[in-house]
Scaffold this active site. Sequence first.
Site, PDB file in Angstrom:
ATOM      1  CB  CYS A  44      -0.908  -0.004   1.227  1.00 21.60           C
ATOM      2  SG  CYS A  44      -1.762   1.572   1.450  1.00 21.60           S
TER       3      CYS A  44
ATOM      4  CE  LYS B  73     -10.453  -3.781   4.695  1.00 23.39           C
ATOM      5  NZ  LYS B  73     -11.322  -2.646   4.425  1.00 23.39           N
TER       6      LYS B  73
HETATM    7  N1  LIG Z   1      -6.613   8.575   2.239  1.00 22.90           N
HETATM    8  C1  LIG Z   1      -6.095   7.368   2.829  1.00 22.90           C
HETATM    9  C2  LIG Z   1      -6.137   6.258   1.788  1.00 22.90           C
HETATM   10  C3  LIG Z   1      -5.741   4.919   2.366  1.00 22.90           C
HETATM   11  C4  LIG Z   1      -6.098   3.763   1.437  1.00 22.90           C
HETATM   12  O1  LIG Z   1      -6.786   3.935   0.419  1.00 22.90           O
HETATM   13  N2  LIG Z   1      -5.635   2.556   1.803  1.00 22.90           N
HETATM   14  C5  LIG Z   1      -6.016   1.371   1.063  1.00 22.90           C
HETATM   15  C6  LIG Z   1      -4.853   0.444   0.821  1.00 22.90           C
HETATM   16  S1  LIG Z   1      -3.611   1.141  -0.211  1.00 22.90           S
HETATM   17  C7  LIG Z   1      -6.993   0.549   1.895  1.00 22.90           C
HETATM   18  O2  LIG Z   1      -6.840   0.409   3.088  1.00 22.90           O
HETATM   19  N3  LIG Z   1      -7.978  -0.050   1.218  1.00 22.90           N
HETATM   20  C8  LIG Z   1      -8.884  -0.982   1.825  1.00 22.90           C
HETATM   21  C9  LIG Z   1     -10.181  -0.381   2.140  1.00 22.90           C
HETATM   22  O3  LIG Z   1     -10.343   0.847   1.972  1.00 22.90           O
HETATM   23  O4  LIG Z   1     -11.042  -1.116   2.575  1.00 22.90           O
HETATM   24  C10 LIG Z   1      -4.684   7.610   3.346  1.00 22.90           C
HETATM   25  O5  LIG Z   1      -4.026   8.547   2.863  1.00 22.90           O
HETATM   26  O6  LIG Z   1      -4.249   6.896   4.266  1.00 22.90           O
END
Ligand SMILES: N[C@@H](CCC(=O)N[C@@H](CS)C(=O)NCC(=O)O)C(=O)O
Length: 254
Positions: A27, A54
């Site tokens: 990520c 998760k």
């Molecule tokens: N705006 C957030 C974006 C975080 C994000 O999109 N993380 C993704 C993985 S790269 C995630 O956890 N996706 C799984 C989900 O949203 O359920 C940040 O900057 O931390």
Amino acid sequence: MSEKHLQTGDALPPFSGKLRLFAMRFCPYAERSVLVLNAKKIEYDLVFINLDHKPEWIFDFNPKGSVPILEYEQGKAIFDSTIINVYLDEKYPDVKLQSSDPLRRAQDKMLVELFAGAQSAYYTAAFNPQGVEPKTVETYHKGLELLQKELQSRGTKFLHGDEPGFIDYTIWPFLERFEALKVLGKDEFVIDKTKYEVLANYMDAVRNSPAVKSYALAPDTHAKFTESRIKGDADYNMLDSSAVCCMRPRKKKE
Ligand SMILES: N[C@@H](CCC(=O)N[C@@H](CS)C(=O)NCC(=O)O)C(=O)O
């Protein structure tokens, strides 16, 4: 650090007393926070999460269930890479990663904002190649050109200055992944070293900076993970050495 991603049914490991970052190895947002923790030489535990299955307890830390999440005290957490990184920079000011000039901080934020178009173009190219239009390629290159221009006008080795800072750790995780597009055969997205000479030199400098070097992955590795994800079976644990059985021949008794 274990590269194994915890999933539904797995127990929450005990809190050691150190800061704990919940992440996913591939990520880019989680990488932003890893780099800031590394640059500040803060001791922390890193726990990887399988985002397709998760663990139930992740929602106790972040109702959205996304990573990164920083557990700053047992059971207490903040989430979102920018929120976490600003918190870390203010809470642990020994190594300051944001500029002390409010105008420069505003300019850095605008750069991140404008670069976001290139990030979305990357996601389309990597995960939804049928959705790539001429506009997608154009937006991607606009982002790269903007970065190169900014590096030229700042005239410093890193966007932050002589050393990398917040802005570099925010943008780098995406540049790292952009390089996987070449491996994936997306020729229009290749970062040409002649056209982007200044940007390419910058990327080498960031890649070799200590906070990044210990965590960055090779383009082939990102490409492999991306391919597994496109197939619908993301191989979260592909770097987990404990998953490979390692039977060593027993030592013969002398
Ligand atoms: N705006 C957030 C974006 C975080 C994000 O999109 N993380 C993704 C993985 S790269 C995630 O956890 N996706 C799984 C989900 O949203 O359920 C940040 O900057 O931390």
